[in-house]
Design a protein around this motif. Sequence first.
Motif, short mmCIF file in Angstrom:
data_model
loop_
_atom_site.label_atom_id
_atom_site.label_comp_id
_atom_site.label_asym_id
_atom_site.label_seq_id
_atom_site.Cartn_x
_atom_site.Cartn_y
_atom_site.Cartn_z
N HIS A 65 5.67 -49.09 -70.78
CA HIS A 65 6.58 -48.32 -69.96
C HIS A 65 7.97 -48.96 -69.98
N ARG B 49 11.37 -47.08 -71.01
CA ARG B 49 12.57 -47.09 -70.17
C ARG B 49 13.78 -47.55 -70.97
N LEU C 68 8.02 -41.07 -66.62
CA LEU C 68 9.45 -41.34 -66.49
C LEU C 68 10.18 -40.02 -66.33
N ILE D 130 17.50 -42.48 -64.82
CA ILE D 130 16.06 -42.44 -65.04
C ILE D 130 15.37 -42.83 -63.74
N TRP E 45 11.20 -43.82 -62.07
CA TRP E 45 9.80 -44.09 -62.36
C TRP E 45 9.13 -44.65 -61.11
N ARG F 243 16.98 -45.38 -71.80
CA ARG F 243 18.22 -45.96 -71.28
C ARG F 243 19.27 -46.06 -72.39
#
Length: 322
Positions: free
Chosen positions: A294, A298, A157, A282, A284, A302
């Motif tokens: 994942h 995130r 990330l 972000i 990915w 976030r």
Amino acid sequence: MRVTQSEPGGPGSGLDLNLLLALDVLLDEESVSGAARRMHLSEPAMSRTLGRIRKALGDPVLVRAGRQMVPTPHALAVRAEVGAVVERARALFAGPGAADLRTVSRTLTVLGQDSIAAAYGPALFARAAAEAPGVRIRFLGESHVDAPVLREGTADLEAGVIDTVAPEVRVERLRDDRMLGVVRPGHPLLQGGLTPERFAAADHITVSRRGRLHGPLDAALAERGLERRVVGSVGTYPSSLFILLRTDLVGLAVSWALPLTDTLGLVTFEIPLDLPVLPLGIAWHPRHDADPAHAWLRQCVRDLLAETPARTTAEDSLIRGA
């Protein structure tokens, strides 16, 4: 997927998916002993498994470099795909909605400016301890060389100001940030009204992973016929704060770094210029879209980055354009 004490890749096993799992762990740990602990195997058994992987791939995979082992170019090239295949297999055998983050054993890598780790690392580690104790979080600083780290799997990330143009990368814009000035308490610039002329006349320090001495701020000053004097550059943001604390230099900060400036007692202020906004977000690779671990990472990042921290100022007179 679970590996027992039996050695992967035994005779007559045909295509043994445990070899793929072992390769994923070896590339993550870059250590035979570390991989052995993760897979609940003895080191000799893990060494023999590495030997079978080397034979199957026709590549050394990991080679000795001093006291450490490092991946070969081929291993680096396949690492992301190996990880993705293993995660798809885990999801397949877990079934829909069966993921339990408390049983996940993973290392997740976050790429970003070092101020991200310094400001939000404590909260992220605390959340991992409470919600996913088997997840290890590795912060990776930005390099002076641009590389497709998300596509290659070097990082899971990216967080911060995302400037990637890779078409396959998912980018989520969280909010717009702004650039602030930062100085020590009692700095001469804090006395009286702050104008673009006074701001430009001060001595400045920049933060650049490439050692650059100029940036968007200088373009905004140039539009007014002004030029600041940059006396030097440092490669990391926290190091610039300690320099500012003991000098009369002027630095720059972003709102996500306010926890750092506040901790050190530094003063941030609005810059009296029309500066471009900084899109904070972000990014990915889409192979991680359905990966529960994942997705958890995130959401954690976030939550941390989406909220604008409160700003502190030394004096009410330091307002935009004063």
